[in-house]
Design an enzyme around this catalytic site. Structure first.
Site, short mmCIF file in Angstrom:
data_model
loop_
_atom_site.label_atom_id
_atom_site.label_comp_id
_atom_site.label_asym_id
_atom_site.label_seq_id
_atom_site.Cartn_x
_atom_site.Cartn_y
_atom_site.Cartn_z
N ASP A 1 -46.27 20.35 -178.15
CA ASP A 1 -45.72 21.64 -178.55
C ASP A 1 -46.04 22.79 -177.61
O ASP A 1 -45.42 23.84 -177.70
CB ASP A 1 -46.14 21.99 -179.97
CG ASP A 1 -47.64 22.11 -180.13
OD1 ASP A 1 -48.39 21.80 -179.19
OD2 ASP A 1 -48.06 22.52 -181.23
N GLY B 1 -41.67 22.29 -179.93
CA GLY B 1 -42.15 23.47 -179.22
C GLY B 1 -41.09 24.25 -178.48
O GLY B 1 -41.38 25.31 -177.91
N ALA B 2 -39.85 23.77 -178.49
CA ALA B 2 -38.79 24.48 -177.77
C ALA B 2 -38.57 25.87 -178.35
O ALA B 2 -38.45 26.86 -177.60
CB ALA B 2 -37.48 23.68 -177.80
N GLY B 3 -38.52 25.98 -179.66
CA GLY B 3 -38.31 27.29 -180.29
C GLY B 3 -39.48 28.22 -180.06
O GLY B 3 -39.30 29.42 -179.83
N ASP B 4 -40.70 27.68 -180.11
CA ASP B 4 -41.88 28.49 -179.84
C ASP B 4 -41.90 28.95 -178.39
O ASP B 4 -42.27 30.09 -178.09
CB ASP B 4 -43.16 27.73 -180.18
CG ASP B 4 -43.31 27.46 -181.67
OD1 ASP B 4 -42.74 28.21 -182.48
OD2 ASP B 4 -44.00 26.48 -182.02
N LYS C 1 -30.77 31.19 -181.67
CA LYS C 1 -30.96 30.09 -180.72
C LYS C 1 -29.83 29.08 -180.89
O LYS C 1 -29.57 28.62 -181.99
CB LYS C 1 -32.32 29.44 -180.94
CG LYS C 1 -33.49 30.40 -180.70
CD LYS C 1 -34.82 29.80 -181.10
CE LYS C 1 -34.97 29.93 -182.60
NZ LYS C 1 -36.31 29.54 -183.08
N LEU C 2 -29.19 28.73 -179.79
CA LEU C 2 -28.04 27.84 -179.81
C LEU C 2 -28.30 26.52 -179.10
O LEU C 2 -27.36 25.86 -178.64
CB LEU C 2 -26.83 28.55 -179.17
CG LEU C 2 -26.43 29.89 -179.80
CD1 LEU C 2 -25.35 30.57 -178.97
CD2 LEU C 2 -25.99 29.70 -181.24
N GLY C 3 -29.55 26.13 -178.98
CA GLY C 3 -29.89 24.88 -178.30
C GLY C 3 -29.49 24.93 -176.84
O GLY C 3 -29.69 25.93 -176.15
#
Length: 164
Positions: A140, A101-104, A71-73
């Site tokens: 989240d 919660g962005a990664g989830d 993940k690179l934002g």
């Protein structure tokens, strides 16, 4: 278990660990046993000492991970297997409300796309979309999209989410 997909997002929280080396060793051991390893770029740099997504992916593929998605934002994500690799751009976001919660959300997008039998590149694209959608809402998981909202967002529909 046979036919069970194992994915791993390290979600590093260094303070609970007795030491940095123990954390790195344990995380890398689990990553090498995963079918899909999904670290953030900063986590991956810390765990490998590598700086580029390509080098990080090569490291984890050599450890035994079958698929690595970094993940690179806002820049999106980099994905790699022993057969394919590439970058998938992120989506522009007008206003970031909450990054929790962005990664989830990213993981949910990727995994749901793979369950729908989409190619890996399209799964990462969906992950980027769901991650972008998630940061436009507080909490989240409050911003997770319906299938229609996600499809409309991916199709660049201007009113992908109707405000109530």
């Amino acid at each position: 278990q046979k036919n069970m997909l194992v994915w791993f997002d390290p979600n590093l929280r260094p303070p609970p660990w007795p030491g940095r080396e123990e954390m790195i060793s344990c995380m890398n051991d689990m990553a090498g046993k995963s079918d899909i390893f999904m670290p953030g770029i900063n986590e991956a740099k810390l765990l490998t000492g590598e700086t580029s997504p390509e080098a990080i992916a090569r490291t984890y593929l050599a450890m035994g991970s079958k698929t690595v998605i970094i993940k690179l934002g806002s820049d999106g994500a980099y994905y790699a297997t022993n057969a394919e690799c590439g970058y998938v751009k992120g989506y522009p976001v007008n206003k970031i409300v909450d990054t929790v919660g962005a990664g989830d959300g990213f993981a949910a997008g990727v995994l749901s796309a793979l369950q729908d039998d989409l190619p890996l590149k399209e799964a990462v694209r969906r992950g980027n979309a769901v991650g972008a959608i998630q940061i436009m809402s507080r909490g989240d998981n409050d911003g997770l999209p319906t299938l229609k909202e996600m499809t409309d967002f991916l199709n660049n529909e201007p009113e992908w989410r109707k405000q109530s």
